[in-house]
Scaffold this active site. Structure first.
Site, short mmCIF file in Angstrom:
data_model
loop_
_atom_site.label_atom_id
_atom_site.label_comp_id
_atom_site.label_asym_id
_atom_site.label_seq_id
_atom_site.Cartn_x
_atom_site.Cartn_y
_atom_site.Cartn_z
N THR A 42 22.94 52.53 24.90
CA THR A 42 23.06 51.32 25.45
C THR A 42 23.52 50.07 24.54
O THR A 42 24.41 49.05 24.69
CB THR A 42 21.75 50.82 25.96
OG1 THR A 42 21.32 51.76 27.05
CG2 THR A 42 21.73 49.38 26.36
N ASP A 112 26.41 58.31 26.80
CA ASP A 112 24.61 57.99 27.25
C ASP A 112 24.16 59.21 26.84
O ASP A 112 24.37 60.31 26.97
CB ASP A 112 24.85 57.97 28.73
CG ASP A 112 23.59 57.38 29.23
OD1 ASP A 112 22.35 58.24 28.97
OD2 ASP A 112 23.54 56.43 29.89
N SER A 113 22.99 58.87 26.14
CA SER A 113 22.11 59.93 25.58
C SER A 113 21.60 61.11 26.22
O SER A 113 21.49 62.10 26.04
CB SER A 113 21.32 59.55 24.53
OG SER A 113 19.95 58.99 25.53
N SER A 114 21.73 60.73 27.61
CA SER A 114 21.25 61.64 28.90
C SER A 114 22.37 62.74 28.89
O SER A 114 22.15 63.90 29.34
CB SER A 114 20.94 61.12 30.05
OG SER A 114 20.04 60.24 29.95
N THR A 144 18.52 55.53 23.91
CA THR A 144 17.05 55.62 23.66
C THR A 144 16.38 57.03 24.61
O THR A 144 15.37 57.46 24.19
CB THR A 144 16.38 54.41 24.37
OG1 THR A 144 16.55 53.94 25.58
CG2 THR A 144 16.62 53.37 23.41
N1 ASN Z 1 20.59 55.42 29.07
C1 ASN Z 1 20.65 55.00 27.67
C2 ASN Z 1 20.87 56.06 26.63
O1 ASN Z 1 19.88 56.88 26.31
C3 ASN Z 1 19.44 54.14 27.64
C4 ASN Z 1 19.38 53.24 26.36
O2 ASN Z 1 20.18 53.71 25.26
N2 ASN Z 1 18.47 52.29 26.43
O3 ASN Z 1 21.97 56.43 26.33
#
Ligand code: ASN
Length: 549
Positions: A42, A112-114, A144
């Site tokens: 993000t 996106d880390s997912s 995150t």
């Molecule tokens: N979906 C985002 C990620 O993990 C969430 C974030 O970074 N706050 O890439």
């Protein structure tokens, strides 16, 4: 410290800068270098069609416009881009009179880390390895959602780590008016550039955590992470000081079939499961008997897996490994790490899973509690100061023991160091000049003691107040074997020290000190480096020989 980046300094006269004596812009501050690996998340996202997605090639440009994260005047005056490239930025001067110069390596595509996979963990690890010697610390920008997994994975991947690796990101993009990205990035850079914390850490909302201890607990708060079983390693305040039964059983059986090699099971309370379900327990037992490693982790945020209940003992009997107070994130990454060690037999792998490898689990929670009662020395002092509470005792111990450990190192007294360690003191801490027992032992040439300290976690990267590492000390005092050992443990001169070495090498050459030259060369110095007058040590040795003939 005027000598930190001499070659850039040499160029200063030819670059279009104006020398200044203003302390805020003067290019005379010591510099630390940090590599920022931007994987996505993000922090650098923008809105497209009402959803957040990463945007390539925008981050560095965005940061350039933020004076809190970049000092353009200093960059121009010190020919920063010319020397380090366009993706390098520099923080405004910090109160320790230091400049943190950071270079951003942006991944493509930004994720996106997912969407992260184990391949991405490998890529980060390799990039750190590749750039390890050129930087004082590393910051990984990351989403995150899976940051705790990557932090755990890196903690296992980075064996013999001596420099800080700090993951951070944000809940709101850095480009928005109210965001947590600026503070998180700034805090991570300040820590990575100023402190030798040889760990994989996660920095978020003013706290530095051990990376393999955290879990994401909040999707909507800036305070997104928690480290339930280990207090933060540092806090940045004013100063920076971590179902349906039958169906379920067949699902369990199917799940545990080959090629499944390892499983993290999240259980109730202190590692408990129903002990009135022999069918499920039998499936688990069959799986562990056939070589599947199953780690028992608790679902609770605080506390540890133990065998205090019958409902927990049945899982141990079924061959599960107690995961202590590890987070499931750390357990999963540790499992991938251990399973990837192809040369290890099953028993050795299981043993590793049960052991504390990188501080991810407290080995013996009872034993780990500080016991000051058997330390006569501290007791006597505490008594004379009428102190009895545990916190005050700890404060006294922490204030007194670093200089004592240095004194023991000076005379090569391993027993005294051992006693101090048993007292709970940290042998890696420095005295009032930042000199650690390893610095002292390196000066004195106590090889055995150097070995002892290194095997008890002393850092080869610790710098004293003069900026010297134990390697610099060992070289200066010409302790060849110590230099060799430190080098083997990963010690190296910084790029700046290597640049500056020419003059020192020439003066050794001029006085015919071949032994000294050899030690510098073992320490990594290049004997062909010219000194201040353009001559190299080798040339000086040559002309000296000539003169003697
Ligand atoms: N979906 C985002 C990620 O993990 C969430 C974030 O970074 N706050 O890439």
């Amino acid at each position: 410290n005027v000598q930190r980046h001499p070659s850039r300094r040499r160029k200063l006269s030819s670059c279009n800068s104006v020398e200044t004596t203003d302390p805020v812009t003067s290019p005379t501050a010591a510099e630390a270098r940090v590599l920022v690996i931007n994987t996505g998340g993000t922090i650098g996202m923008t809105l497209h069609d009402d959803v957040l997605a990463p945007k390539a090639n925008a981050f560095v440009k965005g940061l350039r416009k933020l004076p809190i994260l970049h000092d353009e005047v200093y960059a121009q005056q010190t020919c920063l881009y010319e020397y380090y490239g366009e993706n390098t930025l520099v923080l405004p001067i910090v109160y320790t009179n230091k400049r943190i110069v950071y270079t951003i390596l942006e991944y493509s595509p930004l994720l996106d880390s997912s969407n992260m996979t184990t391949d991405d963990w490998g890529r980060i690890g390799k990039d750190i390895e590749k750039n390890y010697e050129n930087y004082d610390g590393f910051v990984i920008l990351h989403g995150t959602d899976t940051m705790a997994y990557t932090a755990s994975a890196l903690s296992f991947m980075c064996e013999h780590l001596g420099k800080p690796i700090i993951l951070t990101g944000s809940q709101v993009p850095i480009y928005e008016m109210r965001n947590d990205g600026r503070d998180n990035l700034l805090g991570a850079l300040l820590i990575a550039g100023q402190f030798v914390i040889p760990e994989v850490c996660l920095y978020f909302y003013n706290k530095l955590y051990r990376g393999n201890r955290v879990t994401k607990v909040d999707t909507g708060s800036f305070n997104a992470f928690s480290s339930p079983n280990l207090a933060p390693l540092a806090t940045a305040e004013v100063d920076i000081t971590s179902k349906s039964q039958g169906k379920f059983q067949s699902v369990v059986r199917a799940f545990l079939q080959p090629p499944m090699q390892g499983v993290v099971l999240e259980t109730y309370g202190s590692g408990n499961a129903p002990d009135n379900r022999p069918d499920l327990l039998e499936e688990l037992k069959k799986a562990t008997d056939s070589g599947v490693i199953i780690i028992n982790c608790t679902q609770c945020l605080r506390g540890t897996v133990s065998a205090s209940y019958a409902t927990g003992k049945v899982l141990m009997d079924a061959g599960l490994i107690a995961g202590g107070d590890m987070t499931p994130e750390a357990a999963l990454s540790k499992l991938s790490y251990v399973l990837a060690k192809e040369d290890l037999k099953l028993d050795a792998r299981k043993k590793m899973m049960a052991q504390n490898l990188r501080g991810e689990m407290s080995t013996d929670l009872v034993g780990a509690k500080l016991c000051l009662s058997d330390s006569r020395f501290i007791q006597v002092i505490a008594k004379s100061l009428s102190i009895s509470c545990k916190e005050e005792l700890e404060a006294i111990r922490d204030a007194l023991t670093p200089p004592l450990a240095c004194a023991a190192a000076k005379i090569g007294d391993i027993e005294a160091l051992e006693a101090l360690k048993e007292m709970g003191s940290n042998l890696c801490l420095g005295d009032y000049d930042g000199r650690t027992p390893l610095h002292i032992a390196a000066c004195e040439g106590h090889l055995k003691l150097v070995k002892y300290l290194l095997s008890h976690g002393a850092s080869v990267y610790a710098k004293d107040r003069y900026g010297d590492t134990p390697l610099c000390n060992a070289v200066r005092f010409k302790h060849k074997e110590v230099v060799k050992l430190l080098r083997k443990t990963g010690a190296h001169f910084s790029r700046e020290e290597l640049e500056e070495a020419g003059t020192e090498l020439c003066s050794l050459a001029a006085s015919g000190d071949l032994d000294g030259l050899e030690i510098w060369s073992i320490a990594g110095a290049d004997l062909n480096k010219p000194g201040y007058d353009g001559q190299t040590a080798i040339q000086v040795v040559g002309s000296r020989r000539h003169a003697l003939i």
